[in-house]
Design a protein around this motif. Structure first.
Motif, PDB file in Angstrom:
ATOM      1  N   VAL A  64       0.837  -1.209   0.000  1.00 31.44           N
ATOM      2  CA  VAL A  64       0.000   0.000   0.000  1.00 31.44           C
ATOM      3  C   VAL A  64       0.866   1.252   0.000  1.00 31.44           C
ATOM      4  N   ALA A  65       1.873   1.277   0.850  1.00 30.37           N
ATOM      5  CA  ALA A  65       2.751   2.451   0.939  1.00 30.37           C
ATOM      6  C   ALA A  65       3.517   2.671  -0.361  1.00 30.37           C
ATOM      7  N   ALA A  66       3.938   1.591  -1.009  1.00 32.40           N
ATOM      8  CA  ALA A  66       4.703   1.725  -2.251  1.00 32.40           C
ATOM      9  C   ALA A  66       3.873   2.376  -3.351  1.00 32.40           C
ATOM     10  N   ILE A  67       2.607   2.018  -3.422  1.00 35.94           N
ATOM     11  CA  ILE A  67       1.732   2.600  -4.445  1.00 35.94           C
ATOM     12  C   ILE A  67       1.458   4.070  -4.144  1.00 35.94           C
ATOM     13  N   LYS A  68       1.220   4.382  -2.881  1.00 41.45           N
ATOM     14  CA  LYS A  68       1.005   5.784  -2.520  1.00 41.45           C
ATOM     15  C   LYS A  68       2.247   6.618  -2.822  1.00 41.45           C
ATOM     16  N   ALA A  69       3.412   6.059  -2.549  1.00 42.12           N
ATOM     17  CA  ALA A  69       4.655   6.777  -2.831  1.00 42.12           C
ATOM     18  C   ALA A  69       4.798   7.068  -4.315  1.00 42.12           C
ATOM     19  N   ARG A  70       4.422   6.099  -5.154  1.00 40.60           N
ATOM     20  CA  ARG A  70       4.526   6.305  -6.595  1.00 40.60           C
ATOM     21  C   ARG A  70       3.556   7.403  -7.052  1.00 40.60           C
ATOM     22  N   ILE A  71       2.348   7.406  -6.521  1.00 40.77           N
ATOM     23  CA  ILE A  71       1.377   8.453  -6.865  1.00 40.77           C
ATOM     24  C   ILE A  71       1.919   9.824  -6.472  1.00 40.77           C
ATOM     25  N   LEU A  72       2.420   9.936  -5.247  1.00 37.67           N
ATOM     26  CA  LEU A  72       2.886  11.224  -4.743  1.00 37.67           C
ATOM     27  C   LEU A  72       4.149  11.687  -5.441  1.00 37.67           C
ATOM     28  N   SER A  73       4.921  10.751  -5.995  1.00 39.11           N
ATOM     29  CA  SER A  73       6.119  11.151  -6.736  1.00 39.11           C
ATOM     30  C   SER A  73       5.754  11.816  -8.054  1.00 39.11           C
ATOM     31  N   VAL A  74       4.547  11.543  -8.555  1.00 41.40           N
ATOM     32  CA  VAL A  74       4.055  12.192  -9.771  1.00 41.40           C
ATOM     33  C   VAL A  74       3.428  13.543  -9.437  1.00 41.40           C
ATOM     34  N   ASN A  75       2.637  13.572  -8.354  1.00 44.52           N
ATOM     35  CA  ASN A  75       1.971  14.812  -7.950  1.00 44.52           C
ATOM     36  C   ASN A  75       1.761  14.762  -6.441  1.00 44.52           C
ATOM     37  N   SER A  76       2.571  15.498  -5.722  1.00 46.37           N
ATOM     38  CA  SER A  76       2.553  15.434  -4.259  1.00 46.37           C
ATOM     39  C   SER A  76       1.339  16.106  -3.635  1.00 46.37           C
ATOM     40  N   SER A  77       0.534  16.810  -4.446  1.00 44.61           N
ATOM     41  CA  SER A  77      -0.635  17.497  -3.896  1.00 44.61           C
ATOM     42  C   SER A  77      -1.900  16.642  -3.932  1.00 44.61           C
ATOM     43  N   ILE A  78      -1.810  15.434  -4.487  1.00 40.59           N
ATOM     44  CA  ILE A  78      -2.990  14.570  -4.593  1.00 40.59           C
ATOM     45  C   ILE A  78      -3.386  14.045  -3.216  1.00 40.59           C
ATOM     46  N   GLN A  79      -4.675  14.063  -2.948  1.00 47.37           N
ATOM     47  CA  GLN A  79      -5.214  13.487  -1.713  1.00 47.37           C
ATOM     48  C   GLN A  79      -5.579  12.028  -1.976  1.00 47.37           C
TER      49      GLN A  79
END
Length: 255
Positions: A17-32
């Motif tokens: 779960v954390a790995a996927i969230k990290a990948r999302i935030l690496s693209v756009n850190s403002s995403i909730q």
């Protein structure tokens, strides 16, 4: 603010779960990122579809829903993005998305444009696609057009003037039995009639207003917030005590 919901069968004890969230935030850190659940039974498409269908419309239109349930899928299953009822869904084309709505999709694409072979598609394929959609990229720009996606058939209600024949479609965390018998159908067929609800060896001629309208240890029958007939035991586990589970029959006879 851009929203991505996250539903998976990963559990909470590993790094997935954390790995996927990290990948999302690496693209756009403002995403909730909002977790729906990561406790879906492994590869249980029916469970995942029930949970997603129950909640996705509560989010604002434009929300991106990342679904990683049985994400490896079967050989040949595509990784897809779908626009449906104003929402975006990303996951494996394993039949789950066909169970959440009867509405025709507004767009559908194959997001594995580079034919990436991966053991972790939710991180390597889904996360970046979800982040792009949530950041405003058009769905047609994140994948190749797709003619169709898989649609599984859920349990259908059978109803006539004298009978509603339904089934348990979910046993929830409390052991309550949620059926596919809906209140609008019941209201139409029960008008000016008496009725008898039968399940296991039990029967009832009454639907309760709430769980606490019966004493602890007694059976309750309600229409829940989704307007589906639900059977439970106040402060008890109906599935265990009544011996009922997924797909068990529930009947309503009208007189």
């Amino acid at each position: 603010m851009a929203i991505i919901t996250f539903l998976s069968d990963f559990g909470e004890s590993d790094h997935y779960v954390a790995a996927i969230k990290a990948r999302i935030l690496s693209v756009n850190s403002s995403i909730q990122i909002i977790d729906i659940s990561h406790q879906i039974e492994p590869c249980d498409i029916a469970h995942g579809a029930y949970v997603l269908k129950s909640v996705f419309r509560d989010f604002p239109k434009g929300t991106v829903h990342l679904v990683a349930i049985n994400s490896a899928g079967q050989q040949g299953d595509k990784y897809i993005a779908i626009k449906l009822e104003g929402h975006y869904f990303i996951g494996t084309d394993n039949g789950l998305f066909g169970l959440i709505s009867d509405t025709m999709a507004e767009g559908q694409v194959d997001i594995n444009v580079n034919n990436l072979a991966t053991t972790f598609p939710a991180k390597e394929v889904f996360a970046a696609a979800a982040a792009k959609l949530a950041s405003g990229t058009h769905i047609s720009d994140i994948g190749k057009p797709l003619d169709q996606f898989k649609k599984m058939l859920g349990r259908h209600l059978k109803a006539n003037k004298s009978l509603i024949a339904g089934h348990v479609i979910r046993v929830d965390h409390y052991g309550n039995l949620i059926t596919n018998i809906d209140k609008p159908t019941f209201d139409i067929l029960s008008a000016q009639k008496t009725y008898n609800i039968t399940f296991s060896r039990e029967n009832s001629r009454r639907i309760n207003e709430s769980v606490n309208s019966v004493e602890a240890g007694d059976i309750f029958i309600i229409f829940n917030e989704r307007k589906l007939l639900e059977i439970g035991i106040n402060q008890g586990n109906a599935s265990e005590l009544l011996g009922l589970g997924y797909d068990s029959p529930v009947m309503i006879n009208f007189e």
